[in-house]
Design a protein around this motif. Structure first.
Motif, PDB file in Angstrom:
ATOM      1  N   ALA A 164       0.834  -1.198   0.000  1.00 28.58           N
ATOM      2  CA  ALA A 164       0.000   0.000   0.000  1.00 28.58           C
ATOM      3  C   ALA A 164       0.866   1.243   0.000  1.00 28.58           C
ATOM      4  N   TYR A 165       0.367   2.287  -0.640  1.00 28.84           N
ATOM      5  CA  TYR A 165       1.030   3.579  -0.578  1.00 28.84           C
ATOM      6  C   TYR A 165       0.620   4.279   0.726  1.00 28.84           C
ATOM      7  N   ASN A 166       1.540   5.055   1.266  1.00 31.23           N
ATOM      8  CA  ASN A 166       1.271   5.871   2.450  1.00 31.23           C
ATOM      9  C   ASN A 166       1.691   7.304   2.138  1.00 31.23           C
ATOM     10  N   LEU A 167       1.802   8.119   3.168  1.00 24.92           N
ATOM     11  CA  LEU A 167       2.271   9.495   3.013  1.00 24.92           C
ATOM     12  C   LEU A 167       3.638   9.659   3.667  1.00 24.92           C
ATOM     13  N   LEU A 168       4.551  10.270   2.955  1.00 22.60           N
ATOM     14  CA  LEU A 168       5.834  10.692   3.495  1.00 22.60           C
ATOM     15  C   LEU A 168       5.817  12.218   3.449  1.00 22.60           C
ATOM     16  N   CYS A 169       5.930  12.861   4.598  1.00 27.32           N
ATOM     17  CA  CYS A 169       5.652  14.297   4.701  1.00 27.32           C
ATOM     18  C   CYS A 169       6.809  15.065   5.324  1.00 27.32           C
ATOM     19  N   ASN A 170       6.817  16.360   5.049  1.00 26.32           N
ATOM     20  CA  ASN A 170       7.833  17.220   5.651  1.00 26.32           C
ATOM     21  C   ASN A 170       7.310  17.924   6.904  1.00 26.32           C
ATOM     22  N   LYS A 171       6.095  17.586   7.322  1.00 27.46           N
ATOM     23  CA  LYS A 171       5.519  18.128   8.553  1.00 27.46           C
ATOM     24  C   LYS A 171       4.575  17.087   9.146  1.00 27.46           C
ATOM     25  N   PRO A 172       4.316  17.111  10.444  1.00 32.55           N
ATOM     26  CA  PRO A 172       3.418  16.115  11.044  1.00 32.55           C
ATOM     27  C   PRO A 172       2.006  16.208  10.469  1.00 32.55           C
ATOM     28  N   VAL A 173       1.400  15.041  10.251  1.00 34.09           N
ATOM     29  CA  VAL A 173      -0.003  14.950   9.842  1.00 34.09           C
ATOM     30  C   VAL A 173      -0.602  13.816  10.672  1.00 34.09           C
ATOM     31  N   ASN A 174      -1.279  14.177  11.740  1.00 32.06           N
ATOM     32  CA  ASN A 174      -1.766  13.162  12.675  1.00 32.06           C
ATOM     33  C   ASN A 174      -3.232  13.333  13.042  1.00 32.06           C
ATOM     34  N   SER A 175      -3.955  14.155  12.267  1.00 39.78           N
ATOM     35  CA  SER A 175      -5.381  14.352  12.509  1.00 39.78           C
ATOM     36  C   SER A 175      -6.011  14.933  11.251  1.00 39.78           C
ATOM     37  N   LEU A 176      -7.335  14.919  11.211  1.00 40.28           N
ATOM     38  CA  LEU A 176      -8.016  15.535  10.076  1.00 40.28           C
ATOM     39  C   LEU A 176      -7.757  17.040  10.045  1.00 40.28           C
ATOM     40  N   ALA A 177      -7.605  17.640  11.205  1.00 45.27           N
ATOM     41  CA  ALA A 177      -7.333  19.082  11.251  1.00 45.27           C
ATOM     42  C   ALA A 177      -5.979  19.408  10.637  1.00 45.27           C
ATOM     43  N   ASP A 237      15.476  12.369   4.281  1.00 42.88           N
ATOM     44  CA  ASP A 237      16.170  13.638   4.508  1.00 42.88           C
ATOM     45  C   ASP A 237      15.234  14.843   4.403  1.00 42.88           C
ATOM     46  N   VAL A 238      14.177  14.718   3.605  1.00 41.25           N
ATOM     47  CA  VAL A 238      13.304  15.875   3.368  1.00 41.25           C
ATOM     48  C   VAL A 238      11.854  15.610   3.779  1.00 41.25           C
ATOM     49  N   ALA A 239      11.537  14.350   4.132  1.00 41.47           N
ATOM     50  CA  ALA A 239      10.171  14.002   4.544  1.00 41.47           C
ATOM     51  C   ALA A 239      10.241  13.048   5.733  1.00 41.47           C
ATOM     52  N   PRO A 240      10.704  13.534   6.893  1.00 40.83           N
ATOM     53  CA  PRO A 240      10.932  12.647   8.035  1.00 40.83           C
ATOM     54  C   PRO A 240       9.681  12.256   8.802  1.00 40.83           C
ATOM     55  N   GLU A 241       8.501  12.687   8.324  1.00 39.64           N
ATOM     56  CA  GLU A 241       7.248  12.341   8.989  1.00 39.64           C
ATOM     57  C   GLU A 241       6.550  11.224   8.199  1.00 39.64           C
ATOM     58  N   TYR A 242       6.529  10.021   8.777  1.00 37.57           N
ATOM     59  CA  TYR A 242       5.867   8.883   8.145  1.00 37.57           C
ATOM     60  C   TYR A 242       4.420   8.850   8.608  1.00 37.57           C
ATOM     61  N   THR A 306       6.822   8.196  13.190  1.00 39.82           N
ATOM     62  CA  THR A 306       5.568   7.574  12.767  1.00 39.82           C
ATOM     63  C   THR A 306       4.393   8.312  13.390  1.00 39.82           C
ATOM     64  N   ASN A 307       3.544   8.880  12.548  1.00 45.25           N
ATOM     65  CA  ASN A 307       2.382   9.632  13.015  1.00 45.25           C
ATOM     66  C   ASN A 307       1.211   8.704  13.327  1.00 45.25           C
ATOM     67  N   ASP A 308       0.424   9.095  14.295  1.00 44.58           N
ATOM     68  CA  ASP A 308      -0.793   8.371  14.649  1.00 44.58           C
ATOM     69  C   ASP A 308      -1.861   8.672  13.590  1.00 44.58           C
ATOM     70  N   VAL A 309      -2.385   7.609  12.930  1.00 45.12           N
ATOM     71  CA  VAL A 309      -3.372   7.816  11.866  1.00 45.12           C
ATOM     72  C   VAL A 309      -4.748   7.304  12.281  1.00 45.12           C
ATOM     73  N   SER A 310      -4.983   7.154  13.579  1.00 47.63           N
ATOM     74  CA  SER A 310      -6.254   6.589  14.036  1.00 47.63           C
ATOM     75  C   SER A 310      -7.445   7.426  13.601  1.00 47.63           C
ATOM     76  N   GLU A 311      -7.261   8.725  13.417  1.00 42.15           N
ATOM     77  CA  GLU A 311      -8.348   9.586  12.961  1.00 42.15           C
ATOM     78  C   GLU A 311      -8.444   9.609  11.435  1.00 42.15           C
ATOM     79  N   LEU A 312      -7.340   9.361  10.773  1.00 43.77           N
ATOM     80  CA  LEU A 312      -7.303   9.432   9.308  1.00 43.77           C
ATOM     81  C   LEU A 312      -7.722   8.122   8.647  1.00 43.77           C
ATOM     82  N   GLU A 313      -7.335   7.010   9.251  1.00 40.91           N
ATOM     83  CA  GLU A 313      -7.512   5.710   8.600  1.00 40.91           C
ATOM     84  C   GLU A 313      -8.976   5.373   8.298  1.00 40.91           C
ATOM     85  N   PRO A 314      -9.928   5.600   9.205  1.00 42.78           N
ATOM     86  CA  PRO A 314     -11.329   5.283   8.869  1.00 42.78           C
ATOM     87  C   PRO A 314     -11.853   6.092   7.691  1.00 42.78           C
ATOM     88  N   VAL A 315     -11.434   7.337   7.574  1.00 44.39           N
ATOM     89  CA  VAL A 315     -11.870   8.175   6.456  1.00 44.39           C
ATOM     90  C   VAL A 315     -11.307   7.636   5.150  1.00 44.39           C
TER      91      VAL A 315
END
Length: 401
Positions: A164-177, A237-242, A306-315
């Motif tokens: 599966a593809y996931n997101l590799l980000c340059n900032k935290p993404v751990n909620s819908l907000a 190096d440029v997207a340390p937020e999994y 590793t970011n918590d995706v409990s809010e993102l995964e159901p969506v």
């Protein structure tokens, strides 16, 4: 090749060689020596596809006692990603790698089937092995697909599916907000629609510009496999937020052969190649385990967060289910009963997932701790019993009588 992965094909080979010695010798002695050209735009002989296909070539060369050999063209040196269909069809190359969504007009059925990559669990082993087994079966047996390729003078050798593809980000993404307004590189509707459901803005950025784009903040996240932390772009190096929210897998990367080339082979060689095709696909499955395990070591060590995706995964899961549910309404006419095809595909994913679970490999939960643990043990996953089950149940029905 392990003993169990090859046992069905060894049995077939034994039947061929023991049937009538004279006939076996006749087909081999009558086989015209030739060099087949293989074109792979995606990498070189050390990449996952390349390693598997070189082993496939070696098997065929050995089986034909050197009458069939190969010449390899890696990294678009003969045909690029959008030129492979016509190039193999016309005989510029004999073998090539096809991504169906690059050819939506020429391969509408195969491109449509690509959407089934949204029907997955997010668990690497199950998406690669159960998803890959289902893709391989379907590509080789669904008439709408095989006839579509045959219309382009091609025969399908094998196909596989990525994790599966996931997101590799340059900032935290751990909620819908925090996902709102995030610019995510997502090439293809099966991925961009999930990004949009999460409140993100899909952007189109050339792959070779992704590293600099993340570094400079042109966009924030990339929809891709986590193996890109250690392979290819080394995005750590440029997207340390999994952000392990589950996007669709890249479905049915398909190896094809020129149909005239295939038809020129005697049935004994065709049947051997059918077995070798399965072994190549299975080597790619195992290769994904190895690649993802390397990324997992980095993730487990805290080298990336590793970011918590409990809010993102159901969506994301609900959106992917909607995507699959809508596929029957946009199927090409050649598919026929599209809902029956979708239902059969989902049933086979469920079946092969159940086989893995029976063999002691549970689907990983989508909590940060469970994800890290699943990555940690990837290197120890033994797909040999699963591969043996696939070969026992599926391969005999593919052989030409």
């Amino acid at each position: 090749m392990t003993r169990s992965t090859g046992k069905v094909c060894v049995a077939v080979l034994g039947l061929v060689l023991s049937a009538t010695p004279g006939l076996a010798q006749d087909w081999l002695e009558g086989l015209e020596p030739r060099v087949l050209r293989l074109a792979d735009f995606s990498g070189n002989e050390t990449a996952n596809f390349g390693r598997a296909m070189v082993a496939w070539e070696q098997e065929i060369t050995e089986f034909t006692q050197g009458r069939i050999t190969f010449e390899n063209y890696w990294s678009s040196s003969l045909l690029n990603a959008t030129g492979t269909l016509s190039g193999v069809s016309d005989g510029v190359a004999d073998i090539g790698l096809i991504i169906p969504t690059y050819y939506p007009q020429d391969l509408p059925v195969a491109a449509w089937l690509f959407g089934m990559g949204a029907a997955l669990s997010g668990s690497t082993v199950h998406d690669v092995a159960a998803g890959g087994a289902t893709a391989l079966e379907t590509l080789l047996t669904l008439p709408a697909v095989t006839e579509e390729y045959a219309g382009h003078n091609l025969v399908v050798l094998q196909g596989t599916s990525t994790p599966a593809y996931n997101l590799l980000c340059n900032k935290p993404v751990n909620s819908l907000a925090t996902a709102q307004g995030i610019r995510a590189r997502a090439i293809g509707s099966v991925w961009s629609s999930t990004a949009e459901a999460l409140g993100m803005t899909p952007v189109s950025i050339a792959f070779n510009e992704a590293y600099e784009g993340l570094q400079r903040g042109v966009f924030d996240c990339m929809v891709i496999n986590p193996n890109q932390y250690v392979d290819g772009l080394t995005l750590r190096d440029v997207a340390p937020e999994y952000v392990p929210v589950t996007f669709a897998q890249l479905q049915a990367s398909t190896w094809v052969m020129n149909l005239d080339t295939w038809n020129s082979f005697p049935v004994e060689l065709q049947n051997f190649i059918i077995g070798a095709n399965a072994r190549a696909a299975q080597a790619i499955w195992q290769g994904y385990m190895r690649i993802e395990a390397a990324a997992g070591e980095l993730i487990a060590s805290g080298g990336v967060h590793t970011n918590d995706v409990s809010e993102l995964e159901p969506v994301a899961a609900a959106q992917r289910a909607e995507y699959v549910a809508a596929m029957a309404g946009n199927a090409p006419a050649a598919v026929g009963d599209a809902q029956a095809v979708i239902d059969a595909y989902l049933a086979r994913i469920a079946y092969w997932t159940g086989v893995l679970e029976e063999q002691g490999i549970p689907v990983a939960e989508r909590t940060p701790e469970a994800i890290v643990e699943a990555f940690r043990v990837l290197g120890d996953v033994d797909l040999e019993p699963f591969i043996a089950r696939f070969n026992d149940e599926v391969l005999p029905g593919l052989m030409i009588q």
